[in-house]
Design a protein around this motif. Sequence first.
Motif: not given
Length: 150
Positions: A31-40, A113-119
Amino acid sequence: MTPAPTNLADTCNNLALRKAARYLSATYDKALAPAGLRMTQFSILQHLGAHGEMTITALADMIAMDRTTLATNLKPLAREGLVAVEPSAADRRARIVTITPDGLSRMKAALPLWKAVQAQFEEGFGVDKAAQLRACLESVLHAGFQPWAE
């Protein structure tokens, strides 16, 4: 005497937790890949954005990670200019981590992106069950172990 289970995978707390963690980590990473980040990385940036600069030790304690692993996770963030890691003026042995303006911007871009996958997780798993899960997992951190004690 009770015989040992033949399949420890059915009773191993660590394995069950790691399986679920890998599953959720992969989901959040995707989910966070489009922002170029991993969850950690997102978590590190979010903590620094919320709490300001801190030592590597304090940040490691806050996110329940050993210092060496955290230092390894900070390297790509520093290379991309999302965090700065500098020696402390008060104690040259300590290293201070600070989120940069680019890091804050990247974290804010990843937040929807985080909020969307969290929801999505809470919708599928259940809002109340998700809150119970977080509370239960937080209590694991107070089970009396000292995995990173020196």
